[in-house]
Design an enzyme around this catalytic site. Structure first.
Site, PDB file in Angstrom:
ATOM      1  N   ARG A   1       1.373 -14.956   3.681  1.00  0.00           N
ATOM      2  CA  ARG A   1       1.005 -13.614   3.228  1.00  0.00           C
ATOM      3  C   ARG A   1       2.206 -12.677   3.319  1.00  0.00           C
ATOM      4  O   ARG A   1       2.418 -11.844   2.437  1.00  0.00           O
ATOM      5  CB  ARG A   1      -0.148 -13.075   4.070  1.00  0.00           C
TER       6      ARG A   1
ATOM      7  N   ARG B   1      -5.745  19.706 -18.414  1.00  0.00           N
ATOM      8  CA  ARG B   1      -4.927  18.502 -18.657  1.00  0.00           C
ATOM      9  C   ARG B   1      -3.572  18.607 -17.959  1.00  0.00           C
ATOM     10  O   ARG B   1      -2.550  18.150 -18.476  1.00  0.00           O
ATOM     11  CB  ARG B   1      -4.732  18.268 -20.170  1.00  0.00           C
TER      12      ARG B   1
ATOM     13  N   SER C   1      -8.634 -24.222   6.194  1.00  0.00           N
ATOM     14  CA  SER C   1      -8.959 -24.662   4.835  1.00  0.00           C
ATOM     15  C   SER C   1     -10.465 -24.787   4.714  1.00  0.00           C
ATOM     16  O   SER C   1     -11.141 -25.246   5.641  1.00  0.00           O
ATOM     17  CB  SER C   1      -8.294 -26.008   4.540  1.00  0.00           C
TER      18      SER C   1
ATOM     19  N   ARG D   1      15.035  15.837 -17.785  1.00  0.00           N
ATOM     20  CA  ARG D   1      13.932  14.988 -17.333  1.00  0.00           C
ATOM     21  C   ARG D   1      13.042  14.608 -18.504  1.00  0.00           C
ATOM     22  O   ARG D   1      13.017  15.273 -19.533  1.00  0.00           O
ATOM     23  CB  ARG D   1      13.090  15.610 -16.216  1.00  0.00           C
TER      24      ARG D   1
ATOM     25  N   HIS E   1      21.567 -27.215   3.201  1.00  0.00           N
ATOM     26  CA  HIS E   1      21.010 -27.865   2.006  1.00  0.00           C
ATOM     27  C   HIS E   1      19.638 -28.470   2.299  1.00  0.00           C
ATOM     28  O   HIS E   1      19.207 -29.389   1.614  1.00  0.00           O
ATOM     29  CB  HIS E   1      21.957 -28.958   1.476  1.00  0.00           C
TER      30      HIS E   1
ATOM     31  N   ARG F   1      -6.935  -4.287   2.571  1.00  0.00           N
ATOM     32  CA  ARG F   1      -6.732  -5.525   3.321  1.00  0.00           C
ATOM     33  C   ARG F   1      -5.454  -5.556   4.164  1.00  0.00           C
ATOM     34  O   ARG F   1      -5.448  -6.190   5.224  1.00  0.00           O
ATOM     35  CB  ARG F   1      -6.675  -6.724   2.363  1.00  0.00           C
ATOM     36  N   TYR F   2      -4.401  -4.929   3.715  1.00  0.00           N
ATOM     37  CA  TYR F   2      -3.098  -5.270   4.276  1.00  0.00           C
ATOM     38  C   TYR F   2      -2.389  -4.179   5.068  1.00  0.00           C
ATOM     39  O   TYR F   2      -1.963  -4.403   6.192  1.00  0.00           O
ATOM     40  CB  TYR F   2      -2.179  -5.772   3.153  1.00  0.00           C
TER      41      TYR F   2
END
Length: 476
Positions: A296, A78, A282, A322, A152, A13-14
């Site tokens: 967003r 693995r 909306s 590490r 403020h 989406r972004y």
């Protein structure tokens, strides 16, 4: 990806296809192979028994990755690096025996991450430059449009629309300096071995320290780095990740601050972000024009800000040379931080490019507050006309409170000037002239001009290539 599996919205989406491509499996594992080629080339140049034909075979298959075969190997072994060593060896049988010669897994994983960090930082830099440029254009256009300042979140001394935009822009300028610093100081891990001591390579070269040092430099140069980190354990210091994510967080902070300001100003109807002709604000309230892009942008920025703690804690909990608890975390936090900030900056530039300003609404809001804001000017004018400063101050105070009462309790307009006009103490004061808002914006327009001349133009010159750069797919 199918409809019954989770899909990462940062990608779907972004963010841009360009940023997603940098962190894609194809880029990652092709880079691993490029590193194996560079290592083999350098080892051959320094005298190891590696043939030109083996290197040619490896180079030809850099992008030809059988991902299904690699998955099958990983199910058995693995170990992701060894799975790809075997998959590469299957594709390059004559070179199988020299792939990864003398190296540890972090030779490919860490060096690849550093290359991806560099490419990602350069893309973010381009997006920053483009957004800075667009905000500066907006600031120049509205350099002298007076508006209420706020401290403020209460009306304060007026500023201008353009001057406020320079505040947003300057935050990004500071972020740009940090991005450039990170790029300038980013190094290559290099060829350091299992615990960073290069012991295996020293064995390969029969104790020749000079050749081991040269190997490190050669591989770095082949991969586009001038220098390597002075010392490493098995990994490069995870402080580098923490520093990079801190820079991205800083951009997120800047974007969130500006996005919040824009949302507040849109609620006052003083300006609006772009809104598509068929866009729905909306699902229920059809009249609404919500600030969804700024919202967003804030949401993505907040997510990136939150990821800095992952890098901070990863650095803090690395044991000795590490420990592997960094791996899963970094697979998430590094790419997602970049994807989120990439998306936020795409939105930021889009919003800055399409901001709609409503000067009449802004002027109306200024007019509602200006009588209060002008009281100091009126007081000084009364003194210059021969009045007593303390007596005038008391009159202004009484009239101001009465006018405020009309506004707050009765919903009436601000009638302070009318009240002062009826007070003989202010008979010789030009009260209408005191309501010229341009008397109260100080040097805001000139500050905009200076900011663009002294700060923005050098950026436009230095980063001309970024301004011209195609910054990938844009979704807003």
């Amino acid at each position: 990806m199918t409809a019954n599996q989770y899909e990462n919205p940062l990608i779907s989406r972004y963010s841009s296809a360009e940023m997603s491509g940098i962190w894609s499996p194809q880029t990652k594992f092709s880079t691993w192979r490029r590193l194996w080629v560079a290592l083999a080339e350098a080892e051959r140049e320094l005298g190891l028994d590696i043939s030109a034909a083996q290197i040619a075979e490896l180079r030809e298959a850099v992008d030809d990755i059988d991902f299904a075969a690699a998955r099958r190997h990983e199910e058995t072994l693995r170990h992701d690096v060894m799975a790809h060593v075997h998959a590469y060896g299957d594709r390059c049988p004559t070179a199988r025996g020299i792939i990864h010669l003398g190296a540890t897994s972090c030779y490919v994983t860490d060096n690849t991450d550093l290359l991806l960090l560099r490419d990602s930082l350069e893309l973010i830099r381009a997006r920053l430059v483009l957004t800075i440029d667009q905000l500066a254009k907006f600031a120049a256009e509205y350099r002298d449009v007076a508006c209420l300042g706020f401290t403020h979140l209460q009306p304060a001394q007026p500023t201008t629309v353009g001057k406020r935009a320079t505040l947003w822009c300057y935050d990004l300028v500071l972020d740009l300096a940090e991005i450039q610093h990170r790029l300038n100081t980013l190094r290559f891990r290099g060829v350091k071995g299992t615990t960073g001591t290069q012991a295996t390579f020293l064995q390969l070269f029969d104790g020749d320290h000079a050749k081991v040092e040269t190997l490190d430099k050669l591989v770095a140069e082949k991969m586009g780095f001038e220098t390597t980190y002075a010392v490493t354990g098995q990994t490069y210091s995870r402080k580098i990740d923490a520093q990079v994510l801190a820079v991205l967080s800083g951009i997120g902070q800047s974007a969130h601050k500006a996005g919040s300001d824009l949302r507040l100003l849109q609620s006052r109807k003083e300006l609006e972000e772009p809104f598509g002709k068929q866009q729905i604000g909306s699902s229920a309230m059809a009249y609404k024009r919500n600030p969804m892009r700024a919202e967003r942008m804030c949401g993505l920025a907040r997510y990136a800000i939150s990821l800095t703690s992952s890098a901070d804690n990863t650095l803090a909990t690395q044991w000795m040379e590490r420990t592997l608890d960094d791996s899963a975390n970094r697979r998430l936090s590094l790419p997602q931080s970049f994807l989120a900030i990439d998306a936020a900056l795409i939105l930021y530039r889009n919003v800055a490019d399409g901001l709609v300003v409503y000067p009449q609404v802004i002027a109306k809001h200024v007019a509602e507050e200006l009588p209060f804001l002008a009281t100091e000017e009126i007081l000084m004018a009364g003194v210059r006309a021969g009045g007593d400063r303390q007596d005038l101050h008391e009159s202004v105070r009484v009239h101001s409170q009465a006018a405020a009462q009309q506004v707050k309790e009765h919903g009436q307009s601000n009638d302070l000037i009318a009240r002062l006009k009826g007070d003989p103490a202010f008979a010789n004061v030009d009260l209408d002239g005191a309501l010229d808002v341009n008397k109260y914006i100080g040097r805001a327009p000139e500050q905009v001009d200076a900011f663009i001349s002294e700060v923005i133009e050098p950026i436009r010159t230095r980063y001309a290539e970024d301004l011209d750069r195609s910054a990938g797919e844009v979704r807003v």
